[in-house]
Design a protein around this motif. Sequence first.
Motif, PDB file in Angstrom:
ATOM      1  N   VAL A 158       0.956  -1.218  -0.002  1.00  0.00           N
ATOM      2  CA  VAL A 158      -0.058   0.006   0.037  1.00  0.00           C
ATOM      3  C   VAL A 158       0.862   1.226  -0.004  1.00  0.00           C
ATOM      4  O   VAL A 158       1.719   1.295   0.982  1.00  0.00           O
ATOM      5  CB  VAL A 158      -0.775  -0.019   1.263  1.00  0.00           C
ATOM      6  CG1 VAL A 158      -1.575   1.263   1.559  1.00  0.00           C
ATOM      7  CG2 VAL A 158      -1.787  -1.230   1.180  1.00  0.00           C
ATOM      8  N   PRO A 159       0.588   2.009  -1.054  1.00  0.00           N
ATOM      9  CA  PRO A 159       1.381   3.308  -0.980  1.00  0.00           C
ATOM     10  C   PRO A 159       0.953   4.236   0.195  1.00  0.00           C
ATOM     11  O   PRO A 159       0.019   4.412   0.592  1.00  0.00           O
ATOM     12  CB  PRO A 159       1.197   3.992  -2.219  1.00  0.00           C
ATOM     13  CG  PRO A 159      -0.013   3.487  -2.943  1.00  0.00           C
ATOM     14  CD  PRO A 159      -0.423   2.057  -2.210  1.00  0.00           C
ATOM     15  N   PRO A 160       1.772   5.085   0.667  1.00  0.00           N
ATOM     16  CA  PRO A 160       3.134   5.309   0.273  1.00  0.00           C
ATOM     17  C   PRO A 160       4.165   4.628   1.242  1.00  0.00           C
ATOM     18  O   PRO A 160       5.333   5.044   1.328  1.00  0.00           O
ATOM     19  CB  PRO A 160       3.400   6.835   0.535  1.00  0.00           C
ATOM     20  CG  PRO A 160       2.445   7.129   1.886  1.00  0.00           C
ATOM     21  CD  PRO A 160       1.418   6.101   1.754  1.00  0.00           C
ATOM     22  N   PHE A 162       5.455  -0.594  -1.123  1.00  0.00           N
ATOM     23  CA  PHE A 162       4.860  -0.270  -2.248  1.00  0.00           C
ATOM     24  C   PHE A 162       6.153   0.361  -3.019  1.00  0.00           C
ATOM     25  O   PHE A 162       6.177  -0.222  -4.474  1.00  0.00           O
ATOM     26  CB  PHE A 162       3.828   0.795  -2.372  1.00  0.00           C
ATOM     27  CG  PHE A 162       3.671   1.626  -3.574  1.00  0.00           C
ATOM     28  CD1 PHE A 162       3.146   1.140  -4.576  1.00  0.00           C
ATOM     29  CD2 PHE A 162       4.169   2.831  -3.666  1.00  0.00           C
ATOM     30  CE1 PHE A 162       2.803   1.775  -5.706  1.00  0.00           C
ATOM     31  CE2 PHE A 162       4.060   3.741  -4.852  1.00  0.00           C
ATOM     32  CZ  PHE A 162       3.350   3.073  -5.852  1.00  0.00           C
ATOM     33  N   LEU A 193      -2.936  -9.146  -5.601  1.00  0.00           N
ATOM     34  CA  LEU A 193      -4.168  -9.137  -5.251  1.00  0.00           C
ATOM     35  C   LEU A 193      -4.564 -10.136  -4.245  1.00  0.00           C
ATOM     36  O   LEU A 193      -5.309  -9.899  -3.406  1.00  0.00           O
ATOM     37  CB  LEU A 193      -4.955  -9.041  -6.475  1.00  0.00           C
ATOM     38  CG  LEU A 193      -6.421  -8.606  -6.524  1.00  0.00           C
ATOM     39  CD1 LEU A 193      -6.307  -7.038  -6.437  1.00  0.00           C
ATOM     40  CD2 LEU A 193      -7.125  -8.890  -7.821  1.00  0.00           C
ATOM     41  N   LEU A 221      -3.933  -9.583  -0.998  1.00  0.00           N
ATOM     42  CA  LEU A 221      -4.910  -8.536  -0.018  1.00  0.00           C
ATOM     43  C   LEU A 221      -6.168  -9.374   0.577  1.00  0.00           C
ATOM     44  O   LEU A 221      -6.492  -8.765   1.685  1.00  0.00           O
ATOM     45  CB  LEU A 221      -5.440  -7.645  -0.993  1.00  0.00           C
ATOM     46  CG  LEU A 221      -4.673  -6.556  -1.560  1.00  0.00           C
ATOM     47  CD1 LEU A 221      -5.562  -5.701  -2.724  1.00  0.00           C
ATOM     48  CD2 LEU A 221      -4.070  -5.662  -0.515  1.00  0.00           C
ATOM     49  N   GLY A 222      -6.234 -10.506   0.202  1.00  0.00           N
ATOM     50  CA  GLY A 222      -7.360 -11.179   0.886  1.00  0.00           C
ATOM     51  C   GLY A 222      -6.906 -11.907   2.117  1.00  0.00           C
ATOM     52  O   GLY A 222      -7.894 -12.027   2.766  1.00  0.00           O
ATOM     53  N   LEU A 279      -5.464  -7.596   4.329  1.00  0.00           N
ATOM     54  CA  LEU A 279      -6.650  -6.871   4.890  1.00  0.00           C
ATOM     55  C   LEU A 279      -7.260  -7.445   5.967  1.00  0.00           C
ATOM     56  O   LEU A 279      -7.507  -6.385   7.016  1.00  0.00           O
ATOM     57  CB  LEU A 279      -7.530  -6.383   3.871  1.00  0.00           C
ATOM     58  CG  LEU A 279      -6.688  -5.560   2.573  1.00  0.00           C
ATOM     59  CD1 LEU A 279      -7.810  -5.198   1.563  1.00  0.00           C
ATOM     60  CD2 LEU A 279      -6.166  -4.293   3.168  1.00  0.00           C
ATOM     61  N   PRO A 280      -7.874  -8.371   6.022  1.00  0.00           N
ATOM     62  CA  PRO A 280      -8.698  -8.985   7.185  1.00  0.00           C
ATOM     63  C   PRO A 280      -7.901  -8.947   8.387  1.00  0.00           C
ATOM     64  O   PRO A 280      -8.396  -8.715   9.499  1.00  0.00           O
ATOM     65  CB  PRO A 280      -8.854 -10.229   6.845  1.00  0.00           C
ATOM     66  CG  PRO A 280      -8.978 -10.412   5.458  1.00  0.00           C
ATOM     67  CD  PRO A 280      -7.928  -9.642   4.881  1.00  0.00           C
ATOM     68  N   ILE A 297      -5.832  -6.453   9.132  1.00  0.00           N
ATOM     69  CA  ILE A 297      -6.115  -4.879   9.728  1.00  0.00           C
ATOM     70  C   ILE A 297      -7.444  -4.685  10.306  1.00  0.00           C
ATOM     71  O   ILE A 297      -7.706  -4.128  11.427  1.00  0.00           O
ATOM     72  CB  ILE A 297      -5.657  -4.100   8.480  1.00  0.00           C
ATOM     73  CG1 ILE A 297      -4.278  -4.166   8.120  1.00  0.00           C
ATOM     74  CG2 ILE A 297      -5.876  -2.627   9.019  1.00  0.00           C
ATOM     75  CD1 ILE A 297      -4.101  -3.501   6.943  1.00  0.00           C
ATOM     76  N   VAL A 298      -8.415  -5.377   9.595  1.00  0.00           N
ATOM     77  CA  VAL A 298      -9.765  -5.126  10.058  1.00  0.00           C
ATOM     78  C   VAL A 298     -10.096  -5.877  11.268  1.00  0.00           C
ATOM     79  O   VAL A 298     -10.447  -5.198  12.164  1.00  0.00           O
ATOM     80  CB  VAL A 298     -10.743  -6.036   8.757  1.00  0.00           C
ATOM     81  CG1 VAL A 298     -12.153  -6.023   9.495  1.00  0.00           C
ATOM     82  CG2 VAL A 298     -10.565  -5.234   7.694  1.00  0.00           C
ATOM     83  N   PHE A 342      -8.629  -3.653  14.302  1.00  0.00           N
ATOM     84  CA  PHE A 342      -9.336  -2.754  14.670  1.00  0.00           C
ATOM     85  C   PHE A 342     -10.758  -3.039  15.032  1.00  0.00           C
ATOM     86  O   PHE A 342     -11.465  -2.246  15.541  1.00  0.00           O
ATOM     87  CB  PHE A 342      -9.458  -1.590  13.600  1.00  0.00           C
ATOM     88  CG  PHE A 342      -8.056  -0.851  13.676  1.00  0.00           C
ATOM     89  CD1 PHE A 342      -7.859   0.274  14.447  1.00  0.00           C
ATOM     90  CD2 PHE A 342      -7.017  -1.216  12.686  1.00  0.00           C
ATOM     91  CE1 PHE A 342      -6.899   0.907  14.245  1.00  0.00           C
ATOM     92  CE2 PHE A 342      -6.059  -0.396  12.629  1.00  0.00           C
ATOM     93  CZ  PHE A 342      -5.620   0.446  13.557  1.00  0.00           C
ATOM     94  N   PRO A 375     -13.922  -3.584  17.516  1.00  0.00           N
ATOM     95  CA  PRO A 375     -13.717  -3.557  18.913  1.00  0.00           C
ATOM     96  C   PRO A 375     -14.229  -5.006  19.638  1.00  0.00           C
ATOM     97  O   PRO A 375     -14.896  -5.714  19.056  1.00  0.00           O
ATOM     98  CB  PRO A 375     -14.834  -2.581  19.028  1.00  0.00           C
ATOM     99  CG  PRO A 375     -15.449  -2.506  17.767  1.00  0.00           C
ATOM    100  CD  PRO A 375     -14.519  -2.981  16.822  1.00  0.00           C
ATOM    101  N   LEU A 399     -14.370   1.437   7.298  1.00  0.00           N
ATOM    102  CA  LEU A 399     -14.108   0.288   8.424  1.00  0.00           C
ATOM    103  C   LEU A 399     -14.313   0.763   9.917  1.00  0.00           C
ATOM    104  O   LEU A 399     -14.974  -0.070  10.701  1.00  0.00           O
ATOM    105  CB  LEU A 399     -12.690   0.034   8.341  1.00  0.00           C
ATOM    106  CG  LEU A 399     -12.121  -1.041   9.264  1.00  0.00           C
ATOM    107  CD1 LEU A 399     -13.003  -2.522   8.857  1.00  0.00           C
ATOM    108  CD2 LEU A 399     -10.582  -1.391   8.888  1.00  0.00           C
ATOM    109  N   LEU A 416     -13.765  -4.242   3.026  1.00  0.00           N
ATOM    110  CA  LEU A 416     -12.952  -5.405   2.360  1.00  0.00           C
ATOM    111  C   LEU A 416     -13.146  -5.329   0.911  1.00  0.00           C
ATOM    112  O   LEU A 416     -12.223  -5.429  -0.064  1.00  0.00           O
ATOM    113  CB  LEU A 416     -13.059  -6.602   2.906  1.00  0.00           C
ATOM    114  CG  LEU A 416     -11.892  -7.688   2.828  1.00  0.00           C
ATOM    115  CD1 LEU A 416     -10.779  -7.137   3.590  1.00  0.00           C
ATOM    116  CD2 LEU A 416     -12.189  -8.926   3.450  1.00  0.00           C
TER     117      LEU A 416
END
Lengths: 485, 490
Positions: A391-393, A397, A427, A430-431, A434-435, A437-438, A441, A443, B153, B166
Motif C-alpha cells: 500500500v503506498p506510500p 509499495f 491481489l 490482499l485477501g 486486509l482482514p 488489519i480489519v 481494529f 472492537p 471500516l 474489504l
Amino acid sequence: MTGNVWVVLPLAWVGGGAFLLGLIGRLWRRARNPILAALTALIFGGGLLLQLPVFAEVNGALLGNGGLPRWGTAAPGGIVLEATPSALLLSTLALGMGLCAALYSGGYMARDPRYPVYYPLLLLMVAGLQGMLLTTDLFNLYLFCELMSVAAYALVAFRRHTDTAIEAGFKYLILGSVGTLVMLFGIACIYREMGELALPLAAFAHGIWGRVGTASILVGLGLKSGIVPLHTWLPDAYGRAPSSVSALLASVVSKSTLIVLLQVCLGLGMPASDLGLLLILFAFLNMTLGNGLALVQENTKRLLAYSSIAQTGYIMFSLGVGLRYGLPGALQAGMFLLLTHAVMKATAFFSKGVCHFYCDTSTVAELRGTAQQLPLAALTFSLAVAGLAGVPPLAGFVSKWFILAEGVRAADALIYVGMAIFLLNSLLALGYYLPLIVRVFQPLDKEDTAPRFALSPWMAGVLLLLGALIIAIGLSPGPWLAWVG
Amino acid sequence: MTLDTLLLEVVLGAPLLAALILVLLRGRGTRFAGWIAGGSAVVTLGAVFGLLPTLYGGGEPAVAFSWIPAVNIQLRLHVDWLTLPFLVTEAAVTLAAVLYSWGYHKADERSGYFYALLLLFAVGMSGTTLADDLFLFYIFWELMLIASCVLILVWGEGARRGAVALKYFIFTHLGSLMVLVGLLVLYNATGSDSLVALRAGGWELAPGLLTTVLTLFFIGFSVKMAIFPVHLWLPDAHTVAPMPVTIMLAAAMLSMGAYGILRFPFSLFTAEQIAPFALPLMLAGLISEVYGALMALAEKDIKRIIAYSSVSQMGYILFGLGTLNRAGIEGATLHVIYHAIVKALLFMVAGIVIRATGRRNIDELGGLGRAMPWVTACAVIGGLGIAGMPPLGIFNSEWMIFSGGFETTHIALSALTLFASLLTVVYALRFLGGIFLGERPAGLTTSPVSKILVATTVALTVLLIIEGLFPAAIFDWAEHELPLLLGGGL
C-alpha cells in the motif's frame, strides 16, 4: 593471517560476545533478563560500529580503487573472508535486526526462566550468518551454515515447555540436517572434480561431478532459504518460535541464505541466465503457494510465515530478472525489497509478539480488540501488514514499483506473464493482509473487559523505531536505494 | 517562491497540516476538531480559486522537487485547465462534507481522527489531480482509497462494515493495479516518470502494447467510476459509509475515474489511437446509465437509491467521453461538476431524513413534506436537478452530452441514451414522492435535526440554482481544457 582486519573484527566480536555472554549468564547468577538484553544489544551495536571502516573501502573498490577488502590465508586449511557489497549489506542488516531483537527481548523474554541461554544463541546465529556471507570457500561455508542452523534449531524449540515448539524444532532439525547433508555431499563432489574449494571455481563447466555438486548445493541452500517445494519446515518453525526469533529468521536468515546461494552458484560457474531462469520459475511457485496457503491460515504467525514464502518469491523474481537479462536495476530492486521486507516482516512479528505477550493471542480471530488494548502494537502491526500488501506510500509499495518497472524493461514474454502472476498474487495477498488489519481494529464485545496494557519500554521503543522506518523508507526511498545499489 | 507555487503548496499543505494537528491533539482537541478541519477546507478552496488568475493569464503553476534521482523519479505538482474543474469540485465537496459533519458526526474522543481521515481523503483526491508524475499520481490515487476505506471500516454504519470495507478495497485496488501496469509501461517508454516528458512526445508504443495499455487504463478507471459491470463495490460502500464520507465518495471520488481517463488516455494519445475505443465507451456508458436507473427504481433503501443513481450518472459521463468530440467531452466535464452538487445535495437530504425518522426504507416513509418544509424544498430542487430539468445545471451538461452523441455516427445509441434519461425522472419522482408526499405511515415520527445539516443543504441548493442560471464561467473552464486533449484536434 594477513589482510584487512576490519573484515573479520565484527564477526569475531559477535562470536566472541556469544561465548562471553554465555559465561556471564552462567557465572553471574543474579544477572536479570534486562541486563543480558542490554549487553547483547551492546554487542550487536558494537558489531555495527566495527563494520563502519569496511564500508569506505568497499565503496572505493566499487569505484575501481583497489580490490575488495579481504582477510585470512589462502593456504590449504586456511580461511579467507571477503567483504563483498552484498555480504556487507546483509551482515549490516543482520546486526541491525539482531540489535532490535535483543532490545525487544528485554521486555519479551521477561517471563522465560531460561533467558541466560537465549542471548548467546541469538548472537551465535547472527555470527554464523555473518560467516556464511563473508567466507569465500565452500568448506567454511558449510561450517558457518551449521553453526547458524544449530543455533536456529535451538531457538525455534526454545519454549520447550510447549510440545508444539519441540515438534517444530525437531522438524526443522531433521529437514535442516538433510539440507546441510545434501550440501556436504555436493561439496564433496566438487572437491572430487576440482581438488579445491576456494571460490570462484569453474566447476560447472567441467564434468558430471561438478554439475551434481552444484545441484546438491542448490538444493541444500534452497531448503534453508525456504524455496518451494523445500519450504515445509518454515511455517512450523516461524509459527512456533518466540516472536523475536521468528522476526530474525524471516527477515534476515532465510533471505541471506538465498543471497549466499546465488553467490555460490555464480562462483561455481553456473551461467547467470540459467540461474535467473531457475529463480524466476521457482519464484512463481513461491508466490502462488505462499499466498494461496496464507489465505487459509488461522494462526497469525503461520500466516506471516506463508507470506514470507510469497515475499521470498517476489525477491527471487526480481533477482532472477536481473540475472537473466543482465539488468543491474532489477538486482537493485530485489535487494531493496529484501531490505524493506526485513523491516516490515520484523515489525509484524514483533507487534504480534507484543499481542501474544500481553493478551495471549495466537489466532487471527483473537486479534480482535488489539486496537483498544495495545494501540501502539495495533498501529505498527497495521503499518507493517499494509506495507507488505504494497500500500503506498509505505516501504513495500516502493519496492514493488521498482520491481515491476524493471520487469517492464526486460521486455520479454516470460516476464510479461511473470508480471501478470506477480500482480495477481499481490491481489490475492490482499485477501489475507486486509482482514488482519480489519480484525485488529474490530472492537471487543461490550461485555468483555478491555484493560489497556502499559507497553514495556523495551518493546515500545523497537516498535516505534521500526514503524517509523517503514514510513521513512516509503517516503524517501532515495538514500536506501542508493545504499542497496 | 512565487505566489502560485505557494498557493499550490497550500492546496495540499493546509489539509495535511490540519490532519497532522488533529492526530497530534489525540482525544484532547475534540471540540475544535470540526473547526480545524473546516478552516483548512476553506483555505484550500480559497487557494484553488487563487490559482485562477494565472491560468487565465495562460500560465500553468507548477512546483517540482527531485525525489529519487537514482531512477529518475521526481515530485512535481502542477495545475492546468484539465486539473481545474476536478480540483474545484473536490475542494468544494470537501468543504460541504466537513460542514455537514459538524451536524452529523457525534463528537467523541475519536472525532479528531475522523476529521483527519476526511482531510487525508481530500488530500488524496486533490493530490491525484495535481500530481504531474506517474509515481506521485499512483500514491495519491491509493491514498484516497486507503483513507476512505479506513473511514468505512471504523465509522461505517451496520455490522457488515468490515466485509464491505474489504470488498471496496479489493475491488477498487484491482482497478488500481490495472492502472499501475499502464503507468509502468508509460514510465518505461520515456525512462522518466514525469508527465512533462510524456506530453513532450518523442516516444511510441508498439501497436499491440498500445491496445493493451489503453484497455487497462479504461477498465481500471471505470472501476473507480463504478461503471456496470465493475460497479459492484459502490452500492455497499455508499450505503455503509457515514454520510459525510458517502458525500465525498459519490460527489468527488467517482469523478476521479473520469479525470484519469482524461489525464492519461485522452491527453497522451491522439484521436486516431483512441478511436477504436469510442464505441465500447459509449456502449458501456449507455448500459451503465440504464442499469443504474433501473436498480434505483428497484431499491427500497433511500441511500441505495441515490447510490445506484451514481452508477447511472457516471454512465452519462463515460458516454460523453466516448463521443470523442468537443460537445461530448465538454458536457462530460460539466456533468462532473453539476453531478457533484446534485449528488451531495440528495445525500444530504437522505441523511437528514434518516436522522430525523430513524428509517431508511422508502416504503416506511412518506408525508414528511409538512414536517420538514425546508428539507422538502431542497429535495424537490435536487430531484428536479438530477432529472435534468432546466435551468438547473444537469440540464446544461446533458444537453452537451446528447448533442455530442448526435454528432457521431452512432445516432441510434444517442437516441437511446436520450430516452433512457426518462428513467431518471421516474426514480427522482419516486424518491421525492415516497418520502415527502402521500400518507404518513403509522408510527412515523420526526425528531428535530441539527440546524447545521439543514443550513448546509440549503446553501448547496442555492449554489445549484446559481450555477444553473449563470453557467458561463464553468462552460469557460471546460472549454479551456479541450486543446489539451486528443492531440489538440478538438
